[in-house]
Motif scaffolding. Sequence first.
Motif, PDB file in Angstrom:
ATOM      1  N   ASN A 137       0.826  -1.210   0.000  1.00 24.94           N
ATOM      2  CA  ASN A 137       0.000   0.000   0.000  1.00 24.94           C
ATOM      3  C   ASN A 137       0.865   1.268   0.000  1.00 24.94           C
ATOM      4  O   ASN A 137       0.524   2.260  -0.667  1.00 24.94           O
ATOM      5  CB  ASN A 137      -0.940   0.007   1.207  1.00 24.94           C
ATOM      6  N   SER A 138       1.946   1.245   0.771  1.00 30.01           N
ATOM      7  CA  SER A 138       2.835   2.401   0.794  1.00 30.01           C
ATOM      8  C   SER A 138       3.449   2.645  -0.579  1.00 30.01           C
ATOM      9  O   SER A 138       3.605   3.792  -1.012  1.00 30.01           O
ATOM     10  CB  SER A 138       3.940   2.198   1.833  1.00 30.01           C
ATOM     11  N   THR A 139       3.797   1.562  -1.258  1.00 34.56           N
ATOM     12  CA  THR A 139       4.357   1.697  -2.601  1.00 34.56           C
ATOM     13  C   THR A 139       3.340   2.302  -3.563  1.00 34.56           C
ATOM     14  O   THR A 139       3.678   3.176  -4.378  1.00 34.56           O
ATOM     15  CB  THR A 139       4.819   0.327  -3.116  1.00 34.56           C
ATOM     16  N   LYS A 140       2.092   1.869  -3.473  1.00 40.17           N
ATOM     17  CA  LYS A 140       1.061   2.430  -4.354  1.00 40.17           C
ATOM     18  C   LYS A 140       0.829   3.907  -4.052  1.00 40.17           C
ATOM     19  O   LYS A 140       0.630   4.708  -4.973  1.00 40.17           O
ATOM     20  CB  LYS A 140      -0.239   1.639  -4.200  1.00 40.17           C
ATOM     21  N   ARG A 141       0.850   4.278  -2.759  1.00 42.40           N
ATOM     22  CA  ARG A 141       0.685   5.688  -2.422  1.00 42.40           C
ATOM     23  C   ARG A 141       1.845   6.525  -2.965  1.00 42.40           C
ATOM     24  O   ARG A 141       1.654   7.646  -3.439  1.00 42.40           O
ATOM     25  CB  ARG A 141       0.570   5.854  -0.907  1.00 42.40           C
ATOM     26  N   CYS A 142       3.032   5.981  -2.884  1.00 45.50           N
ATOM     27  CA  CYS A 142       4.188   6.691  -3.404  1.00 45.50           C
ATOM     28  C   CYS A 142       4.073   6.877  -4.916  1.00 45.50           C
ATOM     29  O   CYS A 142       4.405   7.946  -5.450  1.00 45.50           O
ATOM     30  CB  CYS A 142       5.467   5.919  -3.059  1.00 45.50           C
ATOM     31  N   ILE A 143       3.591   5.848  -5.597  1.00 44.92           N
ATOM     32  CA  ILE A 143       3.409   5.950  -7.048  1.00 44.92           C
ATOM     33  C   ILE A 143       2.367   7.019  -7.387  1.00 44.92           C
ATOM     34  O   ILE A 143       2.543   7.813  -8.323  1.00 44.92           O
ATOM     35  CB  ILE A 143       2.986   4.580  -7.618  1.00 44.92           C
ATOM     36  N   ARG A 144       1.282   7.049  -6.597  1.00 42.62           N
ATOM     37  CA  ARG A 144       0.256   8.057  -6.852  1.00 42.62           C
ATOM     38  C   ARG A 144       0.803   9.470  -6.596  1.00 42.62           C
ATOM     39  O   ARG A 144       0.469  10.403  -7.323  1.00 42.62           O
ATOM     40  CB  ARG A 144      -0.969   7.788  -5.974  1.00 42.62           C
ATOM     41  N   LYS A 145       1.604   9.621  -5.548  1.00 36.90           N
ATOM     42  CA  LYS A 145       2.178  10.938  -5.268  1.00 36.90           C
ATOM     43  C   LYS A 145       3.080  11.392  -6.406  1.00 36.90           C
ATOM     44  O   LYS A 145       3.063  12.559  -6.808  1.00 36.90           O
ATOM     45  CB  LYS A 145       2.957  10.893  -3.952  1.00 36.90           C
ATOM     46  N   ARG A 146       3.891  10.459  -6.924  1.00 38.85           N
ATOM     47  CA  ARG A 146       4.760  10.811  -8.053  1.00 38.85           C
ATOM     48  C   ARG A 146       3.930  11.185  -9.270  1.00 38.85           C
ATOM     49  O   ARG A 146       4.239  12.164  -9.977  1.00 38.85           O
ATOM     50  CB  ARG A 146       5.687   9.634  -8.378  1.00 38.85           C
TER      51      ARG A 146
END
Length: 464
Positions: A94-103
């Motif tokens: 989930n943290s990885t997906k949030r990071c991708i969305r932020k980018r």
Amino acid sequence: MDPPNPKRPRHDPSVENPISYSLRIPPPFNQSNVDTTISSFLSLSDLPLFSSSPLSIACSFDRVLDKVITPSSTDDTSDRFLDRTLQLASLLHNSTKRCIRKRATAQNSVSWPLLPELTTKVFSMLDMKSLMQASVCCTMFNKCAMDRVCYSHIDLTTAAKNVDNGVVCIMIHRAGKELRSLKLGCVSSRSIFLLTRSCLAPLTFNHGGLLRSLHLYNLILMPGKSLCDVLSVCVNLADLKIIGFVSGDKLNPVEHLGSITRNCRLIEHLFLEHCGGADSATSSTVVEFVDNCPNLSSLTLLQFGVNDAMARTIIMGFRQLKYINLSGTYGINGSFLRDLGLSCRDSRLQTLLLCDCYYLKEREVLLFLNSLLAGEFKSIRHIDVSSKHGLVSDGGIATFEPKFPVEELKKQKPGLTFVAIFPAPSSSSSSSSGEVYSDDTSSSSRSSYYSYGDQEEEDDVNSI
């Protein structure tokens, strides 16, 4: 025997199985240590992820799990460890997906040509379905779509079947004090939708004070008095439409008129349909309505218990009235039309609809048309007395071929649109079942009398 070496560490079982040790004795929480540990784990980018090599990260995971999940370990301990491992994996995912969305959001913010304020303005012009679709595209769109301005005009009629109390409440809360118009229910069908009183409850919590337009279509509110509660806080309401409304406690629809009179004194456009019952409006209610709502310009009372005296009071009392529709009214015979030519010379009334009025008399309509030919009531532009019941003749029976001066109206009043469509006597029985008659003059199943004015005037009438 060698002397003991003080630098030599004692045997620690956690070296062989550090994870099992941590399960038994949790170390003290230190955010810095946790961050360092996770950073060290994520920095293993030089090692292969999946490989048959013993140095692959996948093989390392297998070895660690095999050491913890041994035949000697209890089932309870193993289950807790596996559950914890799955939770950690889920958190990382989930943290990885949030990071991708932020980018992606950062990239969208750079490449998106509009400023956030303009994006919000564009979103505020979308219908609710399109707004919801835009809000799930990316974080940047979601942030703009959550602005209160986007919910100033809420229209949930196109997706009525998927709307419940929760959806309505969420939308109203999102709008807050920016709410200006609200539409609920299904416009295109007579399906009844059940919503409880909590549906409109947010309006009573300082969300309805600036509401200007409220349209309710084919709804059941439980209990019905909640509508009066809502109207009591909508003091700035200018446009109210209630169609097919059914009260859970069979509230007299006339009471809605009284509630409007007491609370919505800025009302300009009112559309009420009496959906059942034989309750009639009283003269005092109508007089109070006229006195307290001076800005009314458009009025529709369908199937209401209004008589000729009340109709006369309404037309003569509302100085700003331009449109009135009293179709389906049983208490009107048309006698109020006699006074309009003399008493309403300065009236602004442009549209008069008396369709399907069961007791409307042919003679009263004729006298009114003659007064128009005499030059009285100059503001009128559209009249409709069509009826599937016909008009009442002097003999007290229904006539479907009334004698109206249509040709003279065409010559002297070219700007007037007069519509009088009736079923032919032979087909009156079929028309009473609800058949709709168009104004196609080639049809032989009914008689029609009409005069067309300017197309622009007719379009104005249809837009009200």
